[in-house]
Design a protein around this motif. Structure first.
Motif, PDB file in Angstrom:
ATOM      1  N   ALA A  66       0.953  -1.070   0.133  1.00 37.41           N
ATOM      2  CA  ALA A  66       0.092  -0.061  -0.129  1.00 37.41           C
ATOM      3  C   ALA A  66       0.882   1.248   0.050  1.00 37.41           C
ATOM      4  O   ALA A  66       1.941   1.176   0.459  1.00 37.41           O
ATOM      5  N   ALA A  67       0.462   2.294  -0.521  1.00 36.76           N
ATOM      6  CA  ALA A  67       1.125   3.678  -0.473  1.00 36.76           C
ATOM      7  C   ALA A  67      -0.026   4.785  -0.247  1.00 36.76           C
ATOM      8  O   ALA A  67      -0.853   4.726  -1.073  1.00 36.76           O
ATOM      9  N   ARG A 116      -3.491   5.341  -1.814  1.00 37.06           N
ATOM     10  CA  ARG A 116      -3.773   6.276  -2.745  1.00 37.06           C
ATOM     11  C   ARG A 116      -4.553   6.031  -3.982  1.00 37.06           C
ATOM     12  O   ARG A 116      -5.364   6.666  -4.586  1.00 37.06           O
ATOM     13  N   ALA A 117      -3.753   4.984  -4.538  1.00 32.47           N
ATOM     14  CA  ALA A 117      -4.013   4.594  -5.911  1.00 32.47           C
ATOM     15  C   ALA A 117      -5.758   3.698  -6.059  1.00 32.47           C
ATOM     16  O   ALA A 117      -6.381   3.956  -6.999  1.00 32.47           O
ATOM     17  N   SER A 170      -7.897   3.135  -3.072  1.00 25.28           N
ATOM     18  CA  SER A 170      -8.600   3.472  -1.906  1.00 25.28           C
ATOM     19  C   SER A 170      -8.958   2.403  -0.924  1.00 25.28           C
ATOM     20  O   SER A 170      -9.779   2.459   0.032  1.00 25.28           O
ATOM     21  N   SER A 171      -8.046   1.130  -1.151  1.00 26.77           N
ATOM     22  CA  SER A 171      -8.312   0.216  -0.545  1.00 26.77           C
ATOM     23  C   SER A 171      -7.561   0.370   0.989  1.00 26.77           C
ATOM     24  O   SER A 171      -6.919   1.429   1.148  1.00 26.77           O
ATOM     25  N   LEU A 172      -8.004  -0.404   1.829  1.00 29.91           N
ATOM     26  CA  LEU A 172      -7.371  -0.038   3.337  1.00 29.91           C
ATOM     27  C   LEU A 172      -6.540  -1.405   3.533  1.00 29.91           C
ATOM     28  O   LEU A 172      -6.688  -2.406   3.492  1.00 29.91           O
ATOM     29  N   LEU A 173      -5.187  -1.075   3.882  1.00 26.48           N
ATOM     30  CA  LEU A 173      -4.302  -2.038   4.597  1.00 26.48           C
ATOM     31  C   LEU A 173      -4.129  -1.823   5.942  1.00 26.48           C
ATOM     32  O   LEU A 173      -3.858  -0.814   6.690  1.00 26.48           O
ATOM     33  N   ARG A 174      -4.458  -2.937   6.803  1.00 23.83           N
ATOM     34  CA  ARG A 174      -4.347  -2.729   8.153  1.00 23.83           C
ATOM     35  C   ARG A 174      -2.990  -3.585   8.698  1.00 23.83           C
ATOM     36  O   ARG A 174      -2.732  -5.093   8.117  1.00 23.83           O
ATOM     37  N   LEU A 175      -2.011  -3.194   9.302  1.00 24.31           N
ATOM     38  CA  LEU A 175      -0.839  -3.908   9.840  1.00 24.31           C
ATOM     39  C   LEU A 175      -1.052  -4.149  11.270  1.00 24.31           C
ATOM     40  O   LEU A 175      -1.376  -3.246  12.131  1.00 24.31           O
ATOM     41  N   VAL A 192       4.944   4.290   2.383  1.00 27.76           N
ATOM     42  CA  VAL A 192       4.801   3.340   1.371  1.00 27.76           C
ATOM     43  C   VAL A 192       5.023   2.101   2.479  1.00 27.76           C
ATOM     44  O   VAL A 192       6.043   1.639   3.163  1.00 27.76           O
ATOM     45  N   VAL A 193       3.966   1.033   2.222  1.00 22.14           N
ATOM     46  CA  VAL A 193       4.195  -0.195   2.894  1.00 22.14           C
ATOM     47  C   VAL A 193       4.823  -1.361   2.066  1.00 22.14           C
ATOM     48  O   VAL A 193       4.213  -1.463   1.024  1.00 22.14           O
TER      49      VAL A 193
END
Length: 358
Positions: A239-240, A267-268, A270-275, A321-322
């Motif tokens: 994700a970024a 940003r590209a 709109s999905s959500l990444l959870r860490l 950036v992940v």
């Protein structure tokens, strides 16, 4: 290969990435190494070509890294630990290696080598983790069924403690008890053993890997794109975008370690990444689906500077950036995954390792 002061910035940057958000402040280790080098150098030995009879002691720092960085040691703590375990075993180490070539511990073998009387000891390019890991029973030696004792701890107050006997889990508990009453951190030295035996149960080439990662990241221009950051680090973008939320819970994890989570909106897409994080970033979920887990390295980097952001420093609003980087192949075997996969940290999730062939 010789390491000089010119290599320290790359060492620090690469160590921050392989720390997977933890492992302590690599910059503190870099300060110590730079101070001790003073124009000199240290030999970094390839474990596949070095003398197999060379006696190697794995050294490092264990305990609360925050306490460590509040008052930097002089370097004598590491030599005291090494001297103690040499006296106990009757074996003199001809070289040292790192217990963990990531985070703060990426520098501790160099600090020990440079603090030795006379000429610096050579450093063997291998370690016992391949990334940052929080517990002694997760050392590759322990996971492969080899003893991690005897070992010596040199506490900041001057005391030295030798731990011998018992399994790895018992040793981990004993060491934590000593740390709790001794200042929160200690230098550690594992008893010297022949390189031929250590090589079978250790991860080779990890210092070269972090140096390569560090050099490529430092060579990036300002505000590189996510793809450029991933290529430099040798990983893939998960994700970024902006960090929307950071939640922390003290003492909620395995062994009383702090636990928490953060959410990044890509940003590209709109999905959500959870860490999910404990001492390190351990688990990544994209819109609720698990996409990456420990032992792969999950790294969060500032988008503009391509500098890693640790678990304890990430904040809401950070532009990041992940990345996911492949774990060393040592950890791919199912029996070893049990020791460092999600369930070892209390997450009821199977390991997801996209870089491992099915």
């Amino acid at each position: 290969m010789e390491l000089t002061a010119a290599d320290v910035p790359a060492l620090v940057r690469g160590a921050e990435v392989l720390g997977s958000g933890g492992g302590g402040d690599a910059r503190a280790g870099g300060i110590l190494v730079s101070r001790l080098l003073r124009g000199g150098s240290v030999d970094l030995l390839d474990p596949d070509v070095a003398d197999p009879d060379l006696l190697v002691s794995a050294v490092g720092m264990v305990g609360a890294t925050v306490v460590f960085t509040e008052q930097l040691p002089g370097g004598g703590e590491f030599t005291r630990a090494l001297d103690a375990v040499e006296r106990w075993t009757g074996r003199r180490a001809g070289s040292v290696a790192s217990i963990e070539a990531a985070g703060l511990n990426a520098a501790t073998a160099l600090v020990t080598a440079l603090s030795a009387d006379g000429s610096p000891l050579p450093v063997v390019d291998l370690d016992l983790c391949g990334r940052a890991l929080p517990r002694l029973d997760q050392f590759s030696l322990a996971v492969a069924g080899s003893d991690i004792t005897p070992l010596a701890l040199a506490l900041p107050g001057g005391q030295v403690v030798v731990v011998d006997g018992g399994d790895a889990v018992t040793t981990e508990r004993s060491v934590r008890s000593v740390l709790a009453g001794g200042g929160g951190w200690a230098a550690i030295a594992v008893g010297p053993r022949p390189l031929s035996g250590l090589r079978r149960h250790a991860l080779a080439g990890t210092t070269r890997r972090l140096l390569d990662v560090g050099r490529r990241l430092l060579a990036l221009p300002d505000a590189p794109g996510p793809a450029a950051v991933a290529t430099a680090a040798g990983g893939e973008v998960l994700a970024a975008g902006r960090v929307l939320e950071v939640v922390r819970h003290r003492g909620a994890g395995e062994g009383g370690f702090g636990r928490g989570s953060l959410v990044v909106r890509d940003r590209a897409t709109s999905s959500l990444l959870r860490l999910e994080m404990e001492n390190e970033y351990l688990l990544a979920l994209a819109d609720g689906d698990v996409v990456a887990t420990t032992p792969d390295v999950l790294a969060v980097l500032d988008r503009r500077a391509a500098r890693p952001v640790s678990c304890d420093r990430v904040r809401r609003g950070d532009d990041v950036v992940v990345l996911r980087l492949d774990a060393p192949p040592f950890w791919h075997e199912p029996a070893r995954l049990d020791a460092v996969g999600p369930r070892a940290f209390g997450y009821d999730v199977d390991p997801v390792l996209p870089g491992v062939p099915a």
